[in-house]
Design a protein around this motif. Structure first.
Motif, PDB file in Angstrom:
ATOM      1  N   LEU A  30       0.820  -1.022  -0.095  1.00  0.00           N
ATOM      2  CA  LEU A  30      -0.093   0.020   0.114  1.00  0.00           C
ATOM      3  C   LEU A  30       0.951   1.107  -0.018  1.00  0.00           C
ATOM      4  O   LEU A  30       1.858   1.270   0.947  1.00  0.00           O
ATOM      5  CB  LEU A  30      -0.910  -0.113   1.213  1.00  0.00           C
ATOM      6  CG  LEU A  30      -2.205   0.853   1.188  1.00  0.00           C
ATOM      7  CD1 LEU A  30      -3.211   0.683   2.205  1.00  0.00           C
ATOM      8  CD2 LEU A  30      -1.894   2.270   1.392  1.00  0.00           C
ATOM      9  N   VAL A  31       0.516   2.092  -0.953  1.00  0.00           N
ATOM     10  CA  VAL A  31       1.362   3.164  -1.051  1.00  0.00           C
ATOM     11  C   VAL A  31       0.452   4.530  -1.203  1.00  0.00           C
ATOM     12  O   VAL A  31      -0.527   4.577  -1.641  1.00  0.00           O
ATOM     13  CB  VAL A  31       2.151   3.575  -2.544  1.00  0.00           C
ATOM     14  CG1 VAL A  31       2.596   4.645  -2.846  1.00  0.00           C
ATOM     15  CG2 VAL A  31       3.340   2.384  -2.581  1.00  0.00           C
ATOM     16  N   ARG A  49       3.805   2.494   2.719  1.00  0.00           N
ATOM     17  CA  ARG A  49       4.885   3.481   2.315  1.00  0.00           C
ATOM     18  C   ARG A  49       4.310   4.847   1.938  1.00  0.00           C
ATOM     19  O   ARG A  49       3.271   4.964   1.320  1.00  0.00           O
ATOM     20  CB  ARG A  49       5.621   2.901   1.084  1.00  0.00           C
ATOM     21  CG  ARG A  49       6.604   1.821   1.438  1.00  0.00           C
ATOM     22  CD  ARG A  49       7.239   1.603   0.201  1.00  0.00           C
ATOM     23  NE  ARG A  49       6.337   0.980  -0.747  1.00  0.00           N
ATOM     24  CZ  ARG A  49       6.526   1.135  -2.175  1.00  0.00           C
ATOM     25  NH1 ARG A  49       7.770   1.927  -2.773  1.00  0.00           N
ATOM     26  NH2 ARG A  49       6.134   0.310  -3.097  1.00  0.00           N
ATOM     27  N   VAL A  50       5.005   6.084   2.192  1.00  0.00           N
ATOM     28  CA  VAL A  50       4.551   7.217   1.893  1.00  0.00           C
ATOM     29  C   VAL A  50       5.505   8.061   0.892  1.00  0.00           C
ATOM     30  O   VAL A  50       6.616   8.059   1.117  1.00  0.00           O
ATOM     31  CB  VAL A  50       4.332   7.954   3.137  1.00  0.00           C
ATOM     32  CG1 VAL A  50       3.740   9.469   2.947  1.00  0.00           C
ATOM     33  CG2 VAL A  50       3.313   7.385   4.232  1.00  0.00           C
ATOM     34  N   LEU A  51       4.707   8.484  -0.167  1.00  0.00           N
ATOM     35  CA  LEU A  51       5.595   9.313  -1.072  1.00  0.00           C
ATOM     36  C   LEU A  51       5.073  10.644  -0.777  1.00  0.00           C
ATOM     37  O   LEU A  51       4.056  11.003  -1.028  1.00  0.00           O
ATOM     38  CB  LEU A  51       5.421   8.755  -2.635  1.00  0.00           C
ATOM     39  CG  LEU A  51       5.567   7.456  -2.767  1.00  0.00           C
ATOM     40  CD1 LEU A  51       5.012   7.131  -4.341  1.00  0.00           C
ATOM     41  CD2 LEU A  51       6.942   7.044  -2.672  1.00  0.00           C
ATOM     42  N   GLU A  52       5.947  11.586  -0.666  1.00  0.00           N
ATOM     43  CA  GLU A  52       5.672  13.021  -0.195  1.00  0.00           C
ATOM     44  C   GLU A  52       6.181  13.902  -1.370  1.00  0.00           C
ATOM     45  O   GLU A  52       7.292  13.819  -1.561  1.00  0.00           O
ATOM     46  CB  GLU A  52       6.291  13.400   0.945  1.00  0.00           C
ATOM     47  CG  GLU A  52       5.807  12.547   2.421  1.00  0.00           C
ATOM     48  CD  GLU A  52       6.286  13.304   3.599  1.00  0.00           C
ATOM     49  OE1 GLU A  52       6.536  14.421   3.711  1.00  0.00           O
ATOM     50  OE2 GLU A  52       6.437  12.769   4.606  1.00  0.00           O
ATOM     51  N   ALA A  69       5.384   3.112  -8.354  1.00  0.00           N
ATOM     52  CA  ALA A  69       6.105   2.881  -6.980  1.00  0.00           C
ATOM     53  C   ALA A  69       5.737   1.348  -6.757  1.00  0.00           C
ATOM     54  O   ALA A  69       6.115   0.843  -5.559  1.00  0.00           O
ATOM     55  CB  ALA A  69       5.962   3.768  -6.088  1.00  0.00           C
ATOM     56  N   THR A  70       4.878   0.842  -7.187  1.00  0.00           N
ATOM     57  CA  THR A  70       4.389  -0.693  -6.881  1.00  0.00           C
ATOM     58  C   THR A  70       4.900  -1.711  -7.847  1.00  0.00           C
ATOM     59  O   THR A  70       5.176  -1.271  -8.749  1.00  0.00           O
ATOM     60  CB  THR A  70       2.903  -0.706  -6.404  1.00  0.00           C
ATOM     61  OG1 THR A  70       2.154  -0.168  -7.938  1.00  0.00           O
ATOM     62  CG2 THR A  70       2.706   0.652  -5.614  1.00  0.00           C
TER      63      THR A  70
END
Length: 253
Positions: A30-31, A49-52, A69-70
């Motif tokens: 999970l992103v 995961r966190v994409l800022e 990203a997955t």
């Protein structure tokens, strides 16, 4: 076959607190794409995961960023304001695996009070869009009068093919997304889900409504409440882009 999930948050930290604990156990990864500061709180279920973003991006660009990203064979996109029942993702995935050409699958959706929400729709027509996006909607309420467009008389119990499905909670085959080039980042906001489904249709991919999967959605209907707002302008520009890309749709009066 694995399922990845992507959620885009534009200041929706409180909504994520309700969504993520429900969604995380149902997927393999999970992103969360944090589009603006304060889009996610420090404490979240493990494994997320966190994409800022350094600067805000359009929704389509954020979804594409999360997809890139997955790694799952399937990608589940969810709005922050959706509440999936346990097993919702599995129901979509299990059905999609039975259809070689299923590119997109969407659930049966209800309002927070449990009332059915019509998310399976026909591709838009010029006349229908004019009614929905102008003051004519006061005289001809779309969710009452446009029964064919919204399939208002067809709250079905079995899977059925759709023209397009509201993009609040969609399971998508990665191979299809790669073939189509993902979501069109040229849309400022709105209509990117219609465009994806239309391009999928033209490429031979099926779109299925799967009522065995249940979610609740607190659909804001921002463009339905005011006619002169930035959201209504974004929607108008997005519909204009859709018609420019697909001029043959003008024949659907």
């Amino acid at each position: 076959m694995s399922v990845s999930a992507v959620v885009v948050s534009h200041g929706h930290a409180s909504e994520l607190e309700a969504l993520l604990p429900r969604l995380a156990p149902q997927v393999d990864e999970l992103v969360v794409v944090a589009n603006t500061p304060g889009s996610i709180r420090a404490t979240q279920p493990p494994g997320i995961r966190v994409l800022e973003n350094a600067r805000p991006l359009r929704l389509a660009a954020n979804v594409n960023l999360g997809v890139a990203a997955t790694t799952g064979d399937w990608v589940l996109y969810s709005n922050p304001d959706v509440r999936p029942d346990a097993g919702a993702v599995a129901a979509l995935h299990d059905f999609a695996l039975t259809r070689t050409h299923c590119g997109i699958a969407g659930p049966r959706t209800v309002w927070p009070d449990g009332t059915w929400q019509p998310t399976r729709r026909d591709f838009p027509t010029v006349g229908g869009t004019l009614v929905r996006r102008t003051p004519l909607r006061r005289m001809f309420p779309p969710l009452e009068r446009q029964r064919a467009h919204y399939h208002l008389d067809q709250d079905v119990d079995e899977p059925v093919e759709a023209d397009w499905l509201l993009g609040a909670f969609l399971l998508m085959r990665r191979v299809m997304l790669e073939e189509l080039g993902g979501f069109d980042e040229g849309y400022r906001h709105y209509v990117e889900d219609i465009d994806l489904c239309y391009r999928a249709m033209r490429a031979g991919w099926e779109r299925w409504y799967v009522p065995a999967a249940h979610v609740a959605h607190d659909w804001a209907q921002v463009t339905d409440t005011r006619f002169l707002s930035r959201h209504s302008l974004w929607h108008a520009r997005s519909m204009a882009r859709f018609v420019r890309k697909h001029p043959e749709t003008l024949s659907r009066l």
